[in-house]
Design an enzyme around this catalytic site. Structure first.
Site, PDB file in Angstrom:
ATOM      1  N   GLY A   1     -17.315  -0.165  -0.439  1.00  0.00           N
ATOM      2  CA  GLY A   1     -18.122   1.009  -0.155  1.00  0.00           C
ATOM      3  C   GLY A   1     -19.485   1.022  -0.814  1.00  0.00           C
TER       4      GLY A   1
ATOM      5  N   HIS B   1       0.768 -11.859   1.049  1.00  0.00           N
ATOM      6  CA  HIS B   1      -0.304 -11.110   0.389  1.00  0.00           C
ATOM      7  C   HIS B   1      -0.888 -11.859  -0.810  1.00  0.00           C
ATOM      8  CE1 HIS B   1      -1.609  -6.640  -0.245  1.00  0.00           C
ATOM      9  NE2 HIS B   1      -2.608  -7.472  -0.413  1.00  0.00           N
TER      10      HIS B   1
ATOM     11  N   TYR C   1       0.841  -1.197   0.000  1.00  0.00           N
ATOM     12  CA  TYR C   1       0.000   0.000   0.000  1.00  0.00           C
ATOM     13  C   TYR C   1       0.875   1.245   0.000  1.00  0.00           C
ATOM     14  CZ  TYR C   1      -3.448  -3.454   1.614  1.00  0.00           C
ATOM     15  OH  TYR C   1      -4.248  -4.560   1.749  1.00  0.00           O
TER      16      TYR C   1
END
Length: 326
Positions: free
Chosen positions: A209, A125, A59
């Site tokens: 979202g 990851h 990130y």
């Protein structure tokens, strides 16, 4: 409302039953946010009982770990820090790496950026299919033995990979995308984790979202928001998903909750081995997410909600090969 705690895995790792995904503070969902504001948000989350903090060296890259490291000053003993290695931009495209030297170097880098002596939960990851998982997990096991990592996990791994790794060293948690509109993990991955006593950490439990804000989450986003390139936010698929959101909105109104609280409550009702990590950059959203614990769903209500969403959601999450998930 007090945020409950749960244990992930079989080795006693205790975390808050809802975590905080920190990715969007630094990357992918538009420009990086104000550092001071994000540190204040993290501190507010911890004060409310959200102590399970999730990041990755991917990130930024690196900038999110640096941000979190600054936020940890004075609160390290109150939180559980999870970070990841194994996803890189080294060749100009996203690739997975799991060779021992890289694993060790990544851990040292994360420890430095986070400014901690030990990482609570260290995930691979993405799985590097060029390296036998036994080799990668063997190096991760060494990190535990050296005291640099407490617990080991994976993000996006197949059942066979999880089993092979777990035979070398206990896997504490597997991070998966799991929400009302991403449920394929229920077929094999979730049952495998439960058979082996591995905790489950759903990321994007609010459908990036959409399940909390509907189409306005993408309509109001900037050009640098990578969600605009995802199939679920485009064309006819977006229109179909808008209709689904309206139905969820109606149910949430009847429950005196928001659609986001309803969607998050659905994930939290999946079991006491599940700790979702919704991300946010706003205190109001954080408070709303915490309020999801007050939403109680009966088995009949769970099925009703699932029935609405199961018809029409586009299953392809990224529109590209997702980094050799295997």
């Amino acid at each position: 409302m007090a945020v409950p705690g749960i244990k992930l895995g079989s080795e006693g790792f205790e975390v808050s039953a809802q975590g905080l995904g920190c990715m969007g503070m630094s990357a992918f969902y538009g420009p990086p946010k104000s550092e001071d504001e994000m540190i204040s948000l993290i501190h507010h989350a911890v004060s409310k009982g959200i102590t399970f903090l999730d990041t990755s060296d991917f990130y930024g890259p690196h900038t999110n770990e640096i941000l979190l490291g600054k936020a940890l000053k004075g609160i390290r003993d109150k939180v559980q820090v999870a970070t990841k290695f194994g996803a890189t931009f080294e060749s100009g495209t996203i690739e997975a790496r799991g060779d021992p030297a890289y694993v060790h170097a990544c851990c040292e880098g994360s420890l430095k950026r986070l400014d901690v002596d030990c990482i609570d939960l260290y995930y691979q990851h993405r799985i590097d299919t060029r390296v036998p998982i036994e080799v990668t997990i063997g190096e991760m096991k060494k990190l535990v033995e050296e005291g640099k990592v407490k617990y080991i996990g994976f993000s996006e791994a197949s059942p066979s990979t999880i089993r092979r790794a777990h035979a070398i060293h206990p896997i504490t948690a597997v991070q998966v995308e799991w929400s009302l509109w991403t449920r394929d993990v229920e077929e094999e991955i979730v049952p495998t984790c439960r058979e082996l006593g591995i905790g489950i950490v759903p990321y994007s439990p609010l459908g990036r979202g959409f399940l909390s804000s509907g189409a306005k989450i993408i309509e109001s986003s900037g050009d640098k928001d990578y969600r605009k390139n995802m199939p679920r936010f485009q064309g006819e698929t977006l229109e179909r998903n808008k209709a689904i959101f309206e139905k969820l909105l109606a149910i949430s109104s009847s429950k005196q909750s928001t659609p986001g609280q309803l969607a998050l409550a659905w994930v939290q009702h999946q079991g006491n081995d599940v700790a979702p990590i919704p991300g946010t950059t706003k205190v109001t959203n954080l408070e709303e997410n915490i309020g999801s614990f007050s939403v109680k769903l009966t088995p009949m209500e769970m099925k009703e909600i699932e029935g609405i969403v199961s018809n029409g959601i586009y299953r392809d999450r990224y529109g590209i090969d997702d980094m050799n998930i295997s």
